[in-house]
Design an enzyme around this catalytic site. Structure first.
Site, PDB file in Angstrom:
ATOM      1  N   HIS A  88      41.249  29.297  44.909  1.00 49.85           N
ATOM      2  CA  HIS A  88      40.808  30.515  44.223  1.00 49.85           C
ATOM      3  C   HIS A  88      40.989  30.310  42.729  1.00 49.85           C
ATOM      4  O   HIS A  88      42.023  29.820  42.288  1.00 49.85           O
ATOM      5  CB  HIS A  88      41.629  31.732  44.665  1.00 49.85           C
ATOM      6  CG  HIS A  88      41.224  32.965  43.913  1.00 49.85           C
ATOM      7  ND1 HIS A  88      40.130  33.711  44.269  1.00 49.85           N
ATOM      8  CD2 HIS A  88      41.716  33.528  42.786  1.00 49.85           C
ATOM      9  CE1 HIS A  88      39.980  34.698  43.405  1.00 49.85           C
ATOM     10  NE2 HIS A  88      40.934  34.603  42.488  1.00 49.85           N
ATOM     11  N   ASP A 167      40.844  46.260  50.538  1.00 54.41           N
ATOM     12  CA  ASP A 167      40.737  45.703  49.177  1.00 54.41           C
ATOM     13  C   ASP A 167      39.451  46.164  48.513  1.00 54.41           C
ATOM     14  O   ASP A 167      39.433  46.500  47.328  1.00 54.41           O
ATOM     15  CB  ASP A 167      40.792  44.171  49.223  1.00 54.41           C
ATOM     16  CG  ASP A 167      40.511  43.594  47.844  1.00 54.41           C
ATOM     17  OD1 ASP A 167      41.333  43.821  46.942  1.00 54.41           O
ATOM     18  OD2 ASP A 167      39.451  42.979  47.651  1.00 54.41           O
ATOM     19  N   ARG A 174      40.295  50.990  41.509  1.00 54.94           N
ATOM     20  CA  ARG A 174      41.000  50.431  40.340  1.00 54.94           C
ATOM     21  C   ARG A 174      40.032  50.214  39.186  1.00 54.94           C
ATOM     22  O   ARG A 174      40.377  50.433  38.025  1.00 54.94           O
ATOM     23  CB  ARG A 174      41.657  49.090  40.721  1.00 54.94           C
ATOM     24  CG  ARG A 174      42.869  49.249  41.628  1.00 54.94           C
ATOM     25  CD  ARG A 174      43.272  47.906  42.223  1.00 54.94           C
ATOM     26  NE  ARG A 174      43.554  46.916  41.207  1.00 54.94           N
ATOM     27  CZ  ARG A 174      43.398  45.596  41.375  1.00 54.94           C
ATOM     28  NH1 ARG A 174      42.985  45.110  42.524  1.00 54.94           N
ATOM     29  NH2 ARG A 174      43.677  44.771  40.409  1.00 54.94           N
ATOM     30  N   SER A 189      45.350  41.783  45.985  1.00 50.53           N
ATOM     31  CA  SER A 189      43.903  41.771  46.182  1.00 50.53           C
ATOM     32  C   SER A 189      43.400  40.346  46.430  1.00 50.53           C
ATOM     33  O   SER A 189      42.677  40.073  47.402  1.00 50.53           O
ATOM     34  CB  SER A 189      43.243  42.383  44.939  1.00 50.53           C
ATOM     35  OG  SER A 189      41.873  42.147  44.928  1.00 50.53           O
ATOM     36  N   LYS A 193      42.680  38.555  50.419  1.00 51.24           N
ATOM     37  CA  LYS A 193      41.394  37.988  50.856  1.00 51.24           C
ATOM     38  C   LYS A 193      41.553  36.514  51.237  1.00 51.24           C
ATOM     39  O   LYS A 193      40.958  36.054  52.204  1.00 51.24           O
ATOM     40  CB  LYS A 193      40.347  38.147  49.744  1.00 51.24           C
ATOM     41  CG  LYS A 193      39.939  39.609  49.548  1.00 51.24           C
ATOM     42  CD  LYS A 193      38.795  39.751  48.571  1.00 51.24           C
ATOM     43  CE  LYS A 193      39.192  39.422  47.167  1.00 51.24           C
ATOM     44  NZ  LYS A 193      39.464  40.515  46.256  1.00 51.24           N
TER      45      LYS A 193
HETATM   46  N1  URA Z   1      39.863  39.454  41.580  1.00 51.14           N
HETATM   47  C1  URA Z   1      40.155  40.128  42.720  1.00 51.14           C
HETATM   48  O1  URA Z   1      39.629  39.790  43.777  1.00 51.14           O
HETATM   49  N2  URA Z   1      41.006  41.150  42.670  1.00 51.14           N
HETATM   50  C2  URA Z   1      41.611  41.544  41.530  1.00 51.14           C
HETATM   51  O2  URA Z   1      42.389  42.484  41.567  1.00 51.14           O
HETATM   52  C3  URA Z   1      41.315  40.851  40.353  1.00 51.14           C
HETATM   53  C4  URA Z   1      40.428  39.796  40.399  1.00 51.14           C
END
Ligand code: URA
Length: 417
Positions: A88, A167, A174, A189, A193
């Protein structure tokens, strides 16, 4: 006002607001109520703001992450499957590493279920880039994804409704309540994932600098450490590389342009910084050492895997490497020439990202349509010596007036002394 079994939501928000830690079960109940609708958005928004100011400790962050994972379906693999790995990146300008990395890792005996996002903010996300390939389908269901992993070891796909719905809902809230930049909320978050992919190992690319979420290295370190702690608590070997994002990665910014540059890298060519970062990240999760990874880039094995993935996901493999020239040629292509000789001392990522957004390569709101054709290539790198009239960038624009705006922005972003 929602009263869930065992929790009174306003009291729970008040405790967080006043800096008291919450129990894992309280966070789990709150999140499941939010996901199924009994906790309304206004209470969750207040909770997110309380977290923004008071933070979450490691136990609470792990609980929020677990709640996000549990809100949907998780990848489940057949017994005896190869190691499952992913990476990521916290995102940066010109960051097309995933496009080269996922097929490269799949040349190893690994499975790479890469669930990616769309860009919101400056440039397009991985899904937007992939969709510049004619026919490429990113809407893959989980069972199809597993069948594809069994066949070719790699799938690049979007987040489906069945995957971490908490999420998706929380992030949307958010986004409109000024609570995105909170380290524990970001960690839960992102890691929710990734961990729902049921990984054995994860490598994180945490960017810092003008074109990144985290403006300085110390904050990037904090975010990296928090993500590593959460990954390890969930039993996933997690490592992080911190990389500067003061200038764009590679020479191209824009959707089709970036896919073409990633394909160059998959051919063993491409910009040195992009190849190096791809290999650094691959090495962190691969079974094999760097020379083997380099060989797969150089001998066409990684490109063949990319072509297999493109074909499997409905894309046109004959378009690979030719998107900007044959499939999405921009109406206006303009060289930007250096006005004087000197050394390039800065190529500001943030300004270049902003300029690419204004050209139409990114999304200012979630319903903006991306233009795959526009962006920049041939971007000069800092420390390069240039002569007056050398090309320092090339603009791909929808029309002359947007090219004019982009040229002014590039001239401010690229400093030659
Ligand atoms: N990317 C995400 O998937 N979540 C966040 O909170 C910030 C960046």
């Amino acid at each position: 006002m929602a009263d869930l079994p065992n929790i009174h939501v306003p009291s729970l928000i008040a405790r967080k607001r006043d800096g008291s830690p919450l129990l894992a079960e309280e966070i789990a109940t709150l999140m499941s109520g939010f996901t199924e609708g009994s906790v309304p958005d206004y209470q969750m928004a207040a909770f997110a703001m309380a977290v923004y100011f008071q933070g979450l400790d490691d136990n609470e962050t792990a609980a929020l992450t677990s709640a996000i994972i549990a809100s949907g379906k998780q990848f489940q693999y057949p017994t005896g499957h190869p190691r499952v790995v992913d990476k990521h990146s916290t995102g940066g300008i010109g960051d097309k590493v995933s496009l080269a990395l996922a097929p490269l890792l799949a040349c190893d005996d690994l499975w790479v279920p890469m669930v990616s996002g769309r860009g919101l903010g400056i440039t397009g996300g991985t899904l937007d880039k992939l969709e510049s390939i004619p026919g490429f389908n990113v809407n893959v269901k989980m069972d199809q994804a597993i069948a594809q992993l069994e066949r070719i070891g790699v799938v690049m796909m979007g987040q489906t409704a069945e995957f971490c719905p908490a999420d998706k809902k929380l992030y949307a809230l958010r986004d409109v309540t000024a609570t995105v930049p909170s380290i524990p909320l970001i960690v839960a978050s992102i890691m929710g994932k990734k961990l729902a992919e049921t990984l054995d190992a994860l490598v994180l690319d945490v960017k810092f600098g003008s074109g990144a979420f985290m403006q300085n290295e110390a904050d990037a370190r904090k975010l990296a450490d928090a993500m590593i702690a959460t990954g390890e608590r969930h039993g996933v070997k997690t490592t992080a590389i911190l990389t500067p994002m003061s200038e764009p990665l590679g020479h191209a910014v824009g959707n089709a342009l970036e896919v073409d540059e990633a394909v160059e890298t998959l051919h063993g060519r491409g910009p040195a910084d992009l190849r190096k970062l791809t290999l650094d990240l691959a090495e962190a999760v691969a079974n094999v050492k760097r020379p083997q990874l380099e060989q797969w880039l150089d001998d066409g094995t990684a490109f063949a895997k990319w072509q297999e993935m493109v074909t499997t996901q409905g894309g046109d493999p004959t378009a690979s490497g030719k998107l900007a020239t044959n499939i999405h040629p921009a109406p206006v292509i303009r060289d930007v020439l250096a006005k004087a000789s000197g050394t390039v001392t800065a190529v500001d990522a943030k300004q270049i990202g902003q300029a690419s957004l204004e050209l139409g390569a990114g999304r200012a709101t979630s319903d903006t349509t991306i233009n795959p054709a526009v962006g920049f290539d041939q971007l000069v790198k800092s420390s390069t010596d240039v002569q007056a009239r050398d090309v320092i960038a090339r603009i791909h624009a929808a029309n002359d007036s947007s090219a004019d705006v982009a040229e002014a922005a590039l001239r401010s972003a690229i400093v030659i002394r």
